[in-house]
Design a protein around this motif. Structure first.
Motif, PDB file in Angstrom:
ATOM      1  N   GLY A  49      -3.784  -8.680   8.996  1.00  0.00           N
ATOM      2  CA  GLY A  49      -3.607  -8.841   7.475  1.00  0.00           C
ATOM      3  C   GLY A  49      -3.199  -7.294   6.743  1.00  0.00           C
ATOM      4  O   GLY A  49      -3.270  -7.478   5.279  1.00  0.00           O
ATOM      5  N   LEU A  50      -3.049  -6.378   7.401  1.00  0.00           N
ATOM      6  CA  LEU A  50      -2.921  -5.115   6.923  1.00  0.00           C
ATOM      7  C   LEU A  50      -1.585  -4.512   7.535  1.00  0.00           C
ATOM      8  O   LEU A  50      -1.232  -4.942   8.564  1.00  0.00           O
ATOM      9  N   SER A  51      -1.181  -3.334   6.976  1.00  0.00           N
ATOM     10  CA  SER A  51       0.155  -2.683   7.638  1.00  0.00           C
ATOM     11  C   SER A  51      -0.450  -1.698   8.678  1.00  0.00           C
ATOM     12  O   SER A  51      -1.433  -1.201   8.746  1.00  0.00           O
ATOM     13  N   TRP A  52       0.359  -1.457   9.512  1.00  0.00           N
ATOM     14  CA  TRP A  52       0.166  -0.704  10.907  1.00  0.00           C
ATOM     15  C   TRP A  52      -0.001   0.768  10.241  1.00  0.00           C
ATOM     16  O   TRP A  52      -0.878   1.621  10.860  1.00  0.00           O
ATOM     17  N   LEU A  53       0.771   1.312   9.264  1.00  0.00           N
ATOM     18  CA  LEU A  53       0.543   2.401   8.561  1.00  0.00           C
ATOM     19  C   LEU A  53      -0.825   2.894   8.349  1.00  0.00           C
ATOM     20  O   LEU A  53      -1.387   3.605   8.497  1.00  0.00           O
ATOM     21  N   THR A  54      -1.764   1.943   7.723  1.00  0.00           N
ATOM     22  CA  THR A  54      -2.743   2.130   7.146  1.00  0.00           C
ATOM     23  C   THR A  54      -3.648   2.401   8.504  1.00  0.00           C
ATOM     24  O   THR A  54      -4.674   3.113   8.333  1.00  0.00           O
ATOM     25  N   LEU A  87     -20.167   1.453   5.283  1.00  0.00           N
ATOM     26  CA  LEU A  87     -19.994   2.698   3.928  1.00  0.00           C
ATOM     27  C   LEU A  87     -19.417   3.728   4.164  1.00  0.00           C
ATOM     28  O   LEU A  87     -19.120   4.676   3.491  1.00  0.00           O
ATOM     29  N   ASN A  88     -18.437   3.674   5.278  1.00  0.00           N
ATOM     30  CA  ASN A  88     -17.609   4.825   5.819  1.00  0.00           C
ATOM     31  C   ASN A  88     -15.890   4.297   5.157  1.00  0.00           C
ATOM     32  O   ASN A  88     -15.170   3.490   5.715  1.00  0.00           O
ATOM     33  N   PRO A  89     -15.731   5.029   3.984  1.00  0.00           N
ATOM     34  CA  PRO A  89     -14.232   4.733   3.497  1.00  0.00           C
ATOM     35  C   PRO A  89     -13.165   5.080   4.232  1.00  0.00           C
ATOM     36  O   PRO A  89     -12.042   4.716   3.845  1.00  0.00           O
ATOM     37  N   ASP A  90     -13.417   5.961   5.365  1.00  0.00           N
ATOM     38  CA  ASP A  90     -12.362   6.299   6.199  1.00  0.00           C
ATOM     39  C   ASP A  90     -11.874   5.245   7.282  1.00  0.00           C
ATOM     40  O   ASP A  90     -10.835   5.585   8.121  1.00  0.00           O
ATOM     41  N   ILE A  91     -12.398   4.164   7.237  1.00  0.00           N
ATOM     42  CA  ILE A  91     -12.091   3.134   8.083  1.00  0.00           C
ATOM     43  C   ILE A  91     -12.074   1.788   7.348  1.00  0.00           C
ATOM     44  O   ILE A  91     -12.097   1.728   5.987  1.00  0.00           O
ATOM     45  N   ILE A  92     -11.531   0.896   8.096  1.00  0.00           N
ATOM     46  CA  ILE A  92     -11.521  -0.555   7.270  1.00  0.00           C
ATOM     47  C   ILE A  92     -12.782  -1.261   7.574  1.00  0.00           C
ATOM     48  O   ILE A  92     -13.469  -1.291   8.359  1.00  0.00           O
ATOM     49  N   ARG A  93     -13.514  -1.361   6.212  1.00  0.00           N
ATOM     50  CA  ARG A  93     -14.828  -1.832   5.956  1.00  0.00           C
ATOM     51  C   ARG A  93     -14.803  -3.436   6.315  1.00  0.00           C
ATOM     52  O   ARG A  93     -15.401  -4.005   4.951  1.00  0.00           O
ATOM     53  N   ASN A  94     -14.527  -3.930   7.262  1.00  0.00           N
ATOM     54  CA  ASN A  94     -14.640  -5.311   7.184  1.00  0.00           C
ATOM     55  C   ASN A  94     -15.530  -5.978   8.372  1.00  0.00           C
ATOM     56  O   ASN A  94     -15.610  -5.468   9.499  1.00  0.00           O
TER      57      ASN A  94
END
Length: 193
Positions: A49-54, A87-94
């Motif tokens: 559901g996201l881009s590989w760049l992300t 709580l970590n904004p540096d990863i995907i928080r799913n």
């Protein structure tokens, strides 16, 4: 070191320096280690559901958060640790994907009783690989990725749909979907170019 820009590449690789580096140095190169395959499996699941760049931008943080994708360390992560990752904004928080990563680590450990993750995944290598002339000719699934998806689900894995598994197969060199004119075609050493 990245290859010269005049070389022919798959179009998606040209949209960002991180993608170019990934394409030129990693994508399609065979991966056989348990930890390497568990990392690719996990990152492909997060990418859904996201881009590989992300994902590439967040890869260092993913590695830090998930113990460099050591299945033994991830398998014993506590619920509190998983809560902290939310709580970590540096990863995907799913949350579902975070919990699935721990779950998939546990399933990876269980697979050791039957030869391990590498043998299991690579047993789905097809008898032939696509030979796309253009990016539009690259498939997004295959009978093998569908079979792999079903087999992994039976083994307790999640976020392993057929499209995600085909992307994994491409990333680890199990199929070669570099376009025929690409300088990376045949890099796996498994398929002729």
């Amino acid at each position: 070191m990245t290859s010269p820009p005049e070389l022919i590449r798959t179009p998606w690789a040209l949209s960002h320096p991180l993608l170019l580096e990934y394409y030129d140095t990693e994508w399609g190169t065979p991966v056989y280690t348990e930890q390497g395959l568990f990392e690719r499996l996990s990152l492909e699941a997060f990418q859904a559901g996201l881009s590989w760049l992300t994902i590439l931008k967040k890869r260092p943080a993913f590695r830090d958060s998930f113990h460099q994708f050591n299945p033994d360390a991830v398998a014993v992560m506590s619920d509190a640790e998983l809560d902290q990752l939310m709580l970590n904004p540096d990863i995907i928080r799913n949350r579902q994907k975070i919990v699935a990563t721990r779950n998939n680590a546990r399933a990876t450990i269980t697979l050791r009783e039957d030869g391990g993750l590498s043998d299991f995944l690579w047993s789905f290598k097809p008898g032939s690989t696509p030979c796309p002339e253009t990016a539009s000719e690259v498939p997004t699934t295959s009978p093998e990725s569908l079979a792999l998806s079903k087999a992994l689900r039976k083994r307790g894995f999640s976020f392993v749909g057929p499209t995600t598994m085909y992307a994994l197969m491409e990333a680890v060199g199990m199929v070669d979907t570099h376009i025929m004119a690409s300088h990376r075609r045949g890099v796996s050493g498994i398929w002729p170019h």
